[in-house]
Each structure stands twice: as C-alpha cells, then as structure tokens.
Design a protein around this motif. Structure first.
Motif, PDB file in Angstrom:
ATOM      1  N   ALA A 140     -60.808 -37.294 -26.117  1.00  0.00           N
ATOM      2  CA  ALA A 140     -59.476 -37.033 -25.565  1.00  0.00           C
ATOM      3  C   ALA A 140     -59.061 -38.061 -24.528  1.00  0.00           C
ATOM      4  O   ALA A 140     -57.954 -37.976 -23.988  1.00  0.00           O
ATOM      5  N   ASP A 141     -59.917 -39.015 -24.243  1.00  0.00           N
ATOM      6  CA  ASP A 141     -59.587 -40.039 -23.255  1.00  0.00           C
ATOM      7  C   ASP A 141     -60.410 -41.277 -23.561  1.00  0.00           C
ATOM      8  O   ASP A 141     -61.517 -41.440 -23.056  1.00  0.00           O
ATOM      9  N   ARG A 142     -59.850 -42.151 -24.395  1.00  0.00           N
ATOM     10  CA  ARG A 142     -60.574 -43.349 -24.801  1.00  0.00           C
ATOM     11  C   ARG A 142     -60.084 -44.590 -24.074  1.00  0.00           C
ATOM     12  O   ARG A 142     -60.092 -45.690 -24.593  1.00  0.00           O
ATOM     13  N   SER A 143     -59.644 -44.379 -22.837  1.00  0.00           N
ATOM     14  CA  SER A 143     -59.078 -45.503 -22.084  1.00  0.00           C
ATOM     15  C   SER A 143     -60.082 -46.213 -21.213  1.00  0.00           C
ATOM     16  O   SER A 143     -59.777 -47.213 -20.601  1.00  0.00           O
ATOM     17  N   SER A 144     -61.325 -45.673 -21.149  1.00  0.00           N
ATOM     18  CA  SER A 144     -62.320 -46.331 -20.303  1.00  0.00           C
ATOM     19  C   SER A 144     -63.678 -46.269 -20.935  1.00  0.00           C
ATOM     20  O   SER A 144     -63.859 -45.652 -21.968  1.00  0.00           O
TER      21      SER A 144
ATOM     22  N   LEU B 204     -50.734 -36.461 -24.416  1.00  0.00           N
ATOM     23  CA  LEU B 204     -52.022 -36.648 -23.730  1.00  0.00           C
ATOM     24  C   LEU B 204     -52.499 -35.333 -23.108  1.00  0.00           C
ATOM     25  O   LEU B 204     -53.688 -34.977 -23.213  1.00  0.00           O
ATOM     26  N   ASP B 205     -51.592 -34.623 -22.475  1.00  0.00           N
ATOM     27  CA  ASP B 205     -51.955 -33.339 -21.880  1.00  0.00           C
ATOM     28  C   ASP B 205     -52.441 -32.356 -22.941  1.00  0.00           C
ATOM     29  O   ASP B 205     -53.399 -31.595 -22.720  1.00  0.00           O
ATOM     30  N   LEU B 206     -51.790 -32.368 -24.087  1.00  0.00           N
ATOM     31  CA  LEU B 206     -52.187 -31.470 -25.172  1.00  0.00           C
ATOM     32  C   LEU B 206     -53.584 -31.839 -25.696  1.00  0.00           C
ATOM     33  O   LEU B 206     -54.403 -30.951 -25.991  1.00  0.00           O
ATOM     34  N   ALA B 207     -53.855 -33.128 -25.794  1.00  0.00           N
ATOM     35  CA  ALA B 207     -55.189 -33.565 -26.224  1.00  0.00           C
ATOM     36  C   ALA B 207     -56.252 -33.073 -25.261  1.00  0.00           C
ATOM     37  O   ALA B 207     -57.322 -32.602 -25.675  1.00  0.00           O
ATOM     38  N   HIS B 208     -55.971 -33.152 -23.979  1.00  0.00           N
ATOM     39  CA  HIS B 208     -56.932 -32.684 -22.978  1.00  0.00           C
ATOM     40  C   HIS B 208     -57.130 -31.169 -23.069  1.00  0.00           C
ATOM     41  O   HIS B 208     -58.246 -30.668 -22.865  1.00  0.00           O
ATOM     42  N   ALA B 209     -56.062 -30.427 -23.400  1.00  0.00           N
ATOM     43  CA  ALA B 209     -56.187 -28.976 -23.531  1.00  0.00           C
ATOM     44  C   ALA B 209     -57.077 -28.611 -24.705  1.00  0.00           C
ATOM     45  O   ALA B 209     -57.931 -27.710 -24.607  1.00  0.00           O
ATOM     46  N   TRP B 210     -56.912 -29.294 -25.836  1.00  0.00           N
ATOM     47  CA  TRP B 210     -57.769 -29.025 -26.995  1.00  0.00           C
ATOM     48  C   TRP B 210     -59.209 -29.455 -26.719  1.00  0.00           C
ATOM     49  O   TRP B 210     -60.160 -28.810 -27.168  1.00  0.00           O
TER      50      TRP B 210
END
Length: 351
Positions: free
Chosen positions: A347-351, A313-319
C-alpha cells in the motif's frame, strides 16, 4: 534474456529487505524466502519451456521481462506456518505465478496495452491471437502442475481461475444501472487481483500442511492486500516516470479502462472536478477514434495532483489495515511480522 535475481527484483520494487524483513528475528526468514524464490525461479524456467519454438518464445517472454514475484513470495512466507519450503510449496507457488503470467497476456490484449514490464506487450510483438493462446497455454500448464497434488489443489486452481475470469468479465461489461461505480470496481479488484494473491497466501499453508485454522485468515489477508496492491497500481499508473511503471503514464485511462482515481473524481461535484472528468472522457473518446494519446497528457497530470488520487491512496491504506487485522489468528513471530509489513509495503511503494 536472463532474468535478474529474484531477491534483487523484489527488493527494488517493494523494499523487501528493508521493510518486510526488517529486524534481527527476520534474518533467518529472509534467507529462507530468498532460497525458496530461487527454487521457484528455477521451476518457472523449467516449466515454461515448450518444445515448439514459437510457443517456447512466447511463453517465456513476460517471465524473462522481470516481475515482482509477489505471489510466490507470499506463498513461501505463509508456508513457514507449516512444514516450510517443501517441494509441494514450490510447485504451488510456481503454478500460481504461471497463472498470473497467463492473465497478463490476456489483460494486455483486452486493455490494448502497448508495454508490459518495460517491453512491448506480447500482442504488440506476435498479435492478439498468439498472445491469447499463450495465456491459455500458461493456464493449462499451471493446471498440470496443480493436478500432481490432488483434488484440493485442483479446486484451488479452478476456483481462483473462475474468479479471475469473472473479474475480467465484469470489468469489461462495466457496472449496471444503479451500481455504485467505486463499490463495483472494488469487487472487480477483489476477483481480478485479490483472488490470486489470496490463493497464494492460502496455498502456502495448504501445501506445507499448516494448521487449517490459518487458511481462512490467509485468504482474507491475501484478498485485502491484493486490493490494496491494485489501488496503489492505479496511482502508480499516473506516474510521470515510465521507469517506475514499465508503461506509458496513464496507459489504462488512455485505453478507456477506468481506475480508482478516475472513479473517485466522478464522485466529486465541484465544477473543476467535473470539468477535468469531462476532458478525460473527451480525450479517451478521441483516442479511440485515432487521435494521438498525448492529448491526455495534461488532464492526466492534473488528475495525478487531484484530491481524488490522494483519496485512492487513503483507500489503499484502509484495505492494507484490514489485511493486517485478518492476521489476528496467527501467532506473534517473524512470519506475522513479515506479513504485516508485506501489507504495509503493497500500500506504500514510495520508499
């Protein structure tokens, strides 16, 4: 089957309305993109029709199963940096979505995936050969659309298709001795996923006669956002809720296809991580020999809660942030704002 409305489909998966088009100055842009997506959907409906009954059924199968239409949406967004939603832009967006659809038929055969978009995969319905040929047919028809628009469009399609094939080839063969597995996988994602999203972002500028100085920025933006998107898909693949993925949880890993949480797990040297990795490897080997895939339920549930998944998840946010940084040449306004939110949303499909 009748597809759902494009807008509601995207909004449900990416929070389009609330996240990408938030704010009063985005309302007109949102309406423009929604109208363009309806035109793309109509074009897909038309272009996917084939006179042969079998080819018509297979070509339309995954289209009618739904989908997020991320690539057309992105092309429509970047087109607003030029002449807007022209017929040329609709053609480019349609061709790239057909290319994406074609790649799904091939991916599911190579990954032995049972489901796609909540329905049985095409090869599960018609067999591997028909599924592969359907993908080839969609690639061909996408190329026909691009050929209407001259050499530049043909080169965009050909270069993108080459990267898609190379990415799939490298994923199939795997890293060579001495390659870092995580870095190798990121290169695969750049080719398999990032290249097509980059092409969509670039196509919006090209087909709308937008400023040439935005093209490289859009290519970089799309590739970075595409990798972030796939990294999140690797996390979502571990979801305990098949309604979220349209697939059995852990489909990729059960089929022996490495994903980023699994690769990051392999970098961890503690005994618990090594034991979990070994149990996953053993389960994959046993499934390949005919064991029930449920034998991996518990190890995959543990991987879902492992620090390696948080690191992904952190890597997705960095990209995602690198994609946003690539927007520096684009002037402030609704388009840049929406593209920024797009990168954040994938990068964040939780909401």
């Amino acid at each position: 089957m009748t597809p759902t409305a494009p807008g509601s489909r995207i909004a449900g998966k990416l929070g389009l309305t609330d996240r990408i088009f938030a704010g009063p100055r985005s309302r007109k842009l949102y309406a423009t993109v929604e109208a363009g997506l309806k035109r793309v959907d109509s074009a897909l409906e038309r272009e996917l029709r084939v006179t042969d009954a079998l080819a018509d059924a297979t070509s339309r199968y995954l289209y009618e199963a739904g989908g997020k239409r991320v690539r057309p949406m992105l092309a429509l967004l970047t087109a607003q940096l030029g002449d807007g939603t022209t017929e040329d832009v609709i053609d480019g967006a349609t061709a790239l979505e057909m290319t994406h659809l074609g790649s799904l038929y091939h991916d599911d055969v190579m990954d032995a995936a049972d489901k796609r978009r909540g329905v049985p995969s095409a090869h599960a319905v018609w067999g591997n050969s028909v599924a592969i040929l359907t993908g080839d047919l969609l690639f061909s028809r996408a190329s026909q659309i691009m050929a209407r628009h001259g050499d530049r469009a043909i080169h965009l399609q050909a270069d993108t298709f080459e990267r898609l094939v190379l990415g799939q080839m490298h994923e199939t063969v795997g890293p060579k001795e001495g390659d870092d597995p995580v870095e190798f996988y990121l290169r695969v994602l750049s080719d398999k996923t990032g290249s097509l999203i980059a092409a969509a972002a670039q196509a919006g500028v090209i087909f709308s006669n937008g400023p040439t100085e935005y093209e490289q920025a859009m290519m970089t933006f799309g590739e970075k956002a595409g990798v972030a998107f796939q990294l999140l898909d690797d996390v979502i693949d571990l979801s305990a809720d098949p309604d979220e993925t349209g697939k059995v949880p852990g489909t990729d890993l059960r089929a022996g296809v490495p994903t980023m949480p699994y690769l990051v797990l392999g970098q961890r040297k503690d005994a618990a991580s090594a034991d979990l990795r070994a149990r996953i490897d053993d389960g994959v080997a046993r499934i390949a020999d005919g064991a029930d895939p449920v034998i991996l339920d518990e190890p995959l549930a543990q991987l879902r809660e492992h620090e390696a998944t948080d690191a992904t998840l952190d890597l997705a946010h960095a990209w995602s942030q690198e994609a946003i940084d690539a927007l520096a040449p684009v002037p402030d306004g609704p388009v840049r704002e929406a593209l920024t939110r797009f990168a954040q949303a994938v990068a964040d499909r939780s909401s």
